[in-house]
Write a protein that holds these residues in place. Structure first.
Motif, PDB file in Angstrom:
ATOM      1  N   UNK A  96       0.856  -1.181   0.000  1.00 44.13           N
ATOM      2  CA  UNK A  96       0.000   0.000   0.000  1.00 44.13           C
ATOM      3  C   UNK A  96       0.895   1.234   0.000  1.00 44.13           C
ATOM      4  N   UNK A  97       0.577   2.209  -0.854  1.00 49.06           N
ATOM      5  CA  UNK A  97       1.392   3.421  -0.955  1.00 49.06           C
ATOM      6  C   UNK A  97       0.503   4.645  -0.776  1.00 49.06           C
ATOM      7  N   UNK A  98       1.131   5.737  -0.331  1.00 48.85           N
ATOM      8  CA  UNK A  98       0.394   6.984  -0.149  1.00 48.85           C
ATOM      9  C   UNK A  98       1.095   8.186  -0.749  1.00 48.85           C
ATOM     10  N   UNK A  99       2.283   7.984  -1.310  1.00 51.24           N
ATOM     11  CA  UNK A  99       3.006   9.081  -1.927  1.00 51.24           C
ATOM     12  C   UNK A  99       4.327   8.597  -2.477  1.00 51.24           C
ATOM     13  N   UNK A 100       5.123   9.513  -3.058  1.00 54.59           N
ATOM     14  CA  UNK A 100       6.423   9.133  -3.636  1.00 54.59           C
ATOM     15  C   UNK A 100       7.310   8.427  -2.618  1.00 54.59           C
ATOM     16  N   UNK A 101       8.183   7.557  -3.121  1.00 58.63           N
ATOM     17  CA  UNK A 101       9.076   6.784  -2.259  1.00 58.63           C
ATOM     18  C   UNK A 101      10.029   7.692  -1.494  1.00 58.63           C
ATOM     19  N   UNK A 102      10.280   7.371  -0.242  1.00 58.51           N
ATOM     20  CA  UNK A 102      11.280   8.086   0.544  1.00 58.51           C
ATOM     21  C   UNK A 102      12.656   7.827  -0.045  1.00 58.51           C
ATOM     22  N   UNK A 103      13.335   8.907  -0.418  1.00 59.77           N
ATOM     23  CA  UNK A 103      14.669   8.764  -0.977  1.00 59.77           C
ATOM     24  C   UNK A 103      14.718   8.057  -2.306  1.00 59.77           C
TER      25      UNK A 103
END
Length: 253
Positions: A75-82
């Motif tokens: 599940x994702x909620x926004x762009x990947x960290x780093x």
């Protein structure tokens, strides 16, 4: 871009993008969206920006995982960290403005949406992921976000067809050991001891058995339509050193 009427749902944009309309050249001509290919990464980023714009997204909001032919869904909620992509083969979200993309070049791209709950998913289903349950886990993740699989529409995009997918003598056993009824997805090949495998047919049958409300197979063959689609198997038959990747994507707008 190819759109399905079945996903012409309020608040949702989607597309099964072809190889046309991008910036790449040579073997990757022209809308190659695979960062894992040998194409120039800056050119691939420009291609992905074309896709994002068509879907009404910011370029960094078009997400795709590091695909590993697994059944794993995240599940994702926004762009990947780093910029670190998770290793998985399906993405799910209920966040507006986030696009979920899967990369294919013969495997099955499956876009899913529950328009009532406003939950979407995208799955990369090669034979391994399909058999081990990538659609099962995608639906489970969607339900965790509030979806009801009876309200879900799933569309199978451009995939290698049964007419082009010859497999060896040992291959059908992977499927028939799990369920003898899976034998219906195989027919004898003209080559002795070999079989033709219906991957999109298997995916459609599995999605229906999993309780999805509506299942659509676009019946588009990546191997046979060179003008519109990249194909790993076609490139292999020609001993080409690399191949482009198609992207199929869905977003809540």
């Amino acid at each position: 871009m190819i759109a399905s009427d079945a996903l012409a749902l309020g608040g949702i944009s989607h597309g099964f993008f072809t190889r046309e309309g991008g910036h790449s050249t040579g073997l990757f001509s022209s809308l190659n969206c695979g960062m894992g290919s040998g194409d120039d990464k800056e050119v691939v980023a420009k291609n992905r920006a074309v896709v994002a714009e068509r879907l009404g997204l910011a370029p960094d909001s078009l997400l795709s995982a590091w695909q590993i032919h697994s059944p794993d869904a995240v599940v994702v909620s926004g762009p990947w960290d780093g910029g670190q992509r998770p290793r998985a083969d399906a993405l799910v979200t209920k966040t507006r403005g986030v696009g979920l993309g899967v990369l294919t070049a013969d495997c099955g791209p499956v876009l899913l949406a529950d328009p009532k709950a406003k939950v979407i998913g995208a799955a990369h289903a090669g034979w391994k992921g399909a058999l081990t349950g990538v659609t099962t886990r995608t639906l489970a993740a969607m339900e965790e976000q509030g979806a009801d699989r009876a309200n879900v529409t799933a569309v199978i995009g451009p995939t290698i067809s049964k007419a082009a997918y010859e497999v060896g003598p040992e291959f059908p056993g992977h499927f028939t050991e799990t369920d003898p009824g899976n034998a219906r997805y195989f027919t004898p090949s003209p080559r002795a001891g070999h079989f033709m495998f219906d991957l999109p047919g298997y995916l459609a049958g599995r999605l229906r058995a999993e309780g999805v409300g509506a299942v659509v197979n676009l019946s588009l063959c990546t191997f046979s339509d060179e003008r519109r689609f990249f194909s790993y198997r076609r490139a292999t038959h020609r001993s080409e050193k690399d191949y482009g990747r198609l992207i199929s994507a869905i977003a809540l707008t």
